[in-house]
Motif scaffolding. Structure first.
Motif, PDB file in Angstrom:
ATOM      1  N   SER A   1      -5.748  20.695  22.308  1.00 29.35           N
ATOM      2  CA  SER A   1      -6.390  20.759  23.410  1.00 29.35           C
ATOM      3  C   SER A   1      -6.716  22.413  23.776  1.00 29.35           C
ATOM      4  O   SER A   1      -5.284  23.095  23.903  1.00 29.35           O
ATOM      5  CB  SER A   1      -5.865  20.006  24.707  1.00 29.35           C
ATOM      6  OG  SER A   1      -6.585  20.335  25.596  1.00 29.35           O
ATOM      7  N   PRO A   2      -7.564  22.982  23.738  1.00 25.17           N
ATOM      8  CA  PRO A   2      -7.888  24.430  24.048  1.00 25.17           C
ATOM      9  C   PRO A   2      -7.361  24.948  25.375  1.00 25.17           C
ATOM     10  O   PRO A   2      -7.574  24.346  26.494  1.00 25.17           O
ATOM     11  CB  PRO A   2      -9.407  24.811  23.634  1.00 25.17           C
ATOM     12  CG  PRO A   2      -9.917  23.316  23.887  1.00 25.17           C
ATOM     13  CD  PRO A   2      -8.921  22.468  23.799  1.00 25.17           C
TER      14      PRO A   2
ATOM     15  N   THR B   1      -8.475  30.531  24.361  1.00 24.86           N
ATOM     16  CA  THR B   1      -9.281  29.976  23.359  1.00 24.86           C
ATOM     17  C   THR B   1     -10.635  29.812  23.565  1.00 24.86           C
ATOM     18  O   THR B   1     -11.644  30.192  22.999  1.00 24.86           O
ATOM     19  CB  THR B   1      -8.809  28.658  22.871  1.00 24.86           C
ATOM     20  OG1 THR B   1      -7.237  28.869  22.348  1.00 24.86           O
ATOM     21  CG2 THR B   1      -9.428  28.211  21.492  1.00 24.86           C
ATOM     22  N   LEU B   2     -10.554  29.200  24.877  1.00 22.04           N
ATOM     23  CA  LEU B   2     -12.288  28.860  25.316  1.00 22.04           C
ATOM     24  C   LEU B   2     -13.050  30.162  25.683  1.00 22.04           C
ATOM     25  O   LEU B   2     -14.155  30.381  25.105  1.00 22.04           O
ATOM     26  CB  LEU B   2     -12.156  27.950  26.568  1.00 22.04           C
ATOM     27  CG  LEU B   2     -11.672  26.620  26.390  1.00 22.04           C
ATOM     28  CD1 LEU B   2     -11.324  26.095  27.871  1.00 22.04           C
ATOM     29  CD2 LEU B   2     -12.705  25.763  25.728  1.00 22.04           C
TER      30      LEU B   2
ATOM     31  N   MET C   1      -9.638  24.334  18.152  1.00 20.00           N
ATOM     32  CA  MET C   1      -9.888  23.405  19.224  1.00 20.00           C
ATOM     33  C   MET C   1      -9.970  21.846  18.888  1.00 20.00           C
ATOM     34  O   MET C   1      -9.813  21.160  19.359  1.00 20.00           O
ATOM     35  CB  MET C   1     -11.383  23.713  19.727  1.00 20.00           C
ATOM     36  CG  MET C   1     -11.174  25.057  20.451  1.00 20.00           C
ATOM     37  SD  MET C   1     -12.903  25.632  21.464  1.00 20.00           S
ATOM     38  CE  MET C   1     -14.191  25.948  20.124  1.00 20.00           C
TER      39      MET C   1
ATOM     40  N   TYR D   1     -13.845  31.706  22.379  1.00 19.13           N
ATOM     41  CA  TYR D   1     -15.125  30.890  21.700  1.00 19.13           C
ATOM     42  C   TYR D   1     -16.369  31.145  22.583  1.00 19.13           C
ATOM     43  O   TYR D   1     -17.277  31.340  21.915  1.00 19.13           O
ATOM     44  CB  TYR D   1     -14.913  29.293  21.877  1.00 19.13           C
ATOM     45  CG  TYR D   1     -15.745  28.391  21.225  1.00 19.13           C
ATOM     46  CD1 TYR D   1     -15.978  28.833  19.834  1.00 19.13           C
ATOM     47  CD2 TYR D   1     -16.239  27.699  21.788  1.00 19.13           C
ATOM     48  CE1 TYR D   1     -17.010  27.953  19.101  1.00 19.13           C
ATOM     49  CE2 TYR D   1     -17.349  26.569  21.149  1.00 19.13           C
ATOM     50  CZ  TYR D   1     -17.599  26.844  19.937  1.00 19.13           C
ATOM     51  OH  TYR D   1     -18.600  26.072  19.131  1.00 19.13           O
TER      52      TYR D   1
END
Length: 365
Positions: A95-96, A100-101, A91, A104
């Motif tokens: 830019s995720p 990815t988010l 990240m 996380y």
């Protein structure tokens, strides 16, 4: 068994897709400093098979698989910590994207950073509104926080995106936490029979929810039926803890010691939730002190580190194993600050009741 408050928060939505904050300096115990460099506070096996892997060399699929293994015995701390570092590096470099988010947020959820996880999920959903896993995780976190309305809204957002059974399981789990346990259990059991999930992960998740609902209604035999198709040797910690609770509610303490003890002994890192069950079963049998001693050492370590992440287990330990009403209530209150499901409320009520009873006994002595 003594009541649903003794059970881990296990029949959660995150069982399909893969709950207390470390608070300010308010622990019963003072911060602990080893007296010498030679003192061993805890032992951990290094499980890192690939210490030189860089974040730009590992794919999201690999990270997802890595996180998935974190739900199994002896794996959580190492895997979630490593995955968090990889994801943060990704990240920081770019830019995720939504995946990815989402991953996380799973790590944050495991570490009980619920508010932060919700914010991350909102970003993920804004990038991919059709992501089923993000909505499920969001529903689960709201449910743990006691936000029934937001949890239900997250479940309903799945309409048009997921199967009827999946949406219903999500919504009915929320409903069961909102005063409609019996009705939710009956309806989910009916839907499970009608739609017969073929996906093994979905089947295990719903079976776990059903077993939890049954046990909360003191229907341990029915709970065991829901769990009978589960292979315990390859089951996640949450499901193993539930199985142990069901067995103990049927007074099958020896089975808990034999089966859970065997699984725990295979792993160098011991999970608090499983050690707690073993200590409780051993206390009931009153024949040995092996697991009680081992978990007492873990409890001491948690207190020395002011580790409120395991506040629920600590409260249960002081309620049912090494009975200390003041400490039981202290840790139950810490747990309640973040986790507000029915089991958390009952844990707090049981701790208060124990302390009140203890005080009355002293007054009449």
């Amino acid at each position: 068994m003594q009541g649903v408050a003794t059970r881990i928060k296990r029949a959660t939505i995150t069982a399909l897709i893969g709950g207390c904050l470390v608070l300010a300096n308010t622990s019963v115990a003072e911060p602990y400093t080893p007296k010498s460099d030679d003192e061993v506070v805890a032992k951990w096996k290094v499980l890192d098979d690939s210490p030189n892997i860089k974040s730009d060399q590992i794919s999201l699929t690999q990270i997802s698989d890595f996180i998935e293994q974190g739900q199994y015995p002896g794996e959580a701390d190492y895997r979630y910590g490593r995955a968090k570092a990889w994801l943060q590096a990704k990240m920081n470099n770019t830019s995720p994207d939504a995946q990815t988010l989402y991953l996380y947020a799973r790590v944050l959820q495991h570490q009980h950073q619920f508010d932060k996880a919700i914010k991350v999920l909102q970003r993920a959903i804004s990038l991919d509104p059709s992501a089923i896993n993000s909505w499920l995780l969001k529903a689960n976190i709201h449910l743990v926080q006691g936000d029934i309305i937001s949890a239900r809204e997250a479940c309903l957002a799945l309409i048009g995106k997921a199967s009827i059974l999946l949406i219903s399981a999500c919504a009915l789990e929320v409903s069961a936490q909102n005063g409609k346990l019996a009705e939710s259990y009956q309806e989910l059991a009916r839907l499970y029979t009608v739609y017969s999930p073929t996906n093994e992960q979905e089947k295990q998740w719903i079976s776990q929810i059903l077993a939890d609902m049954a046990l909360r209604q003191a229907q341990a035999d029915n709970a065991l039926v829901h769990l009978q198709q589960i292979e315990l040797n390859v089951a996640p910690v949450s499901l193993l803890a539930l199985w142990a609770d069901v067995q103990m509610s049927l007074n099958q303490y020896e089975q808990v010691i034999d089966k859970i003890g065997d699984i725990v002994n295979r792993h160098p890192v011991k999970d608090d939730a499983l050690l707690l069950r073993l200590a409780k079963a051993e206390k009931q049998l009153n024949t040995n002190l092996e697991w009680q001693t081992l978990f007492a050492q873990r409890v001491e370590l948690r207190e020395q580190r002011q580790d409120s992440l395991h506040a629920s287990e600590l409260a249960q330990y002081y309620l049912y194993v090494d009975v200390q009403p003041i400490k039981a209530l202290y840790w139950a209150k810490i747990n309640w600050r973040v986790a507000k499901q029915i089991n958390d409320r009952l844990l707090l009520e049981n701790a208060r009741s124990l302390l009140k009873s203890s005080q009355q006994d002293k007054e009449t002595a």
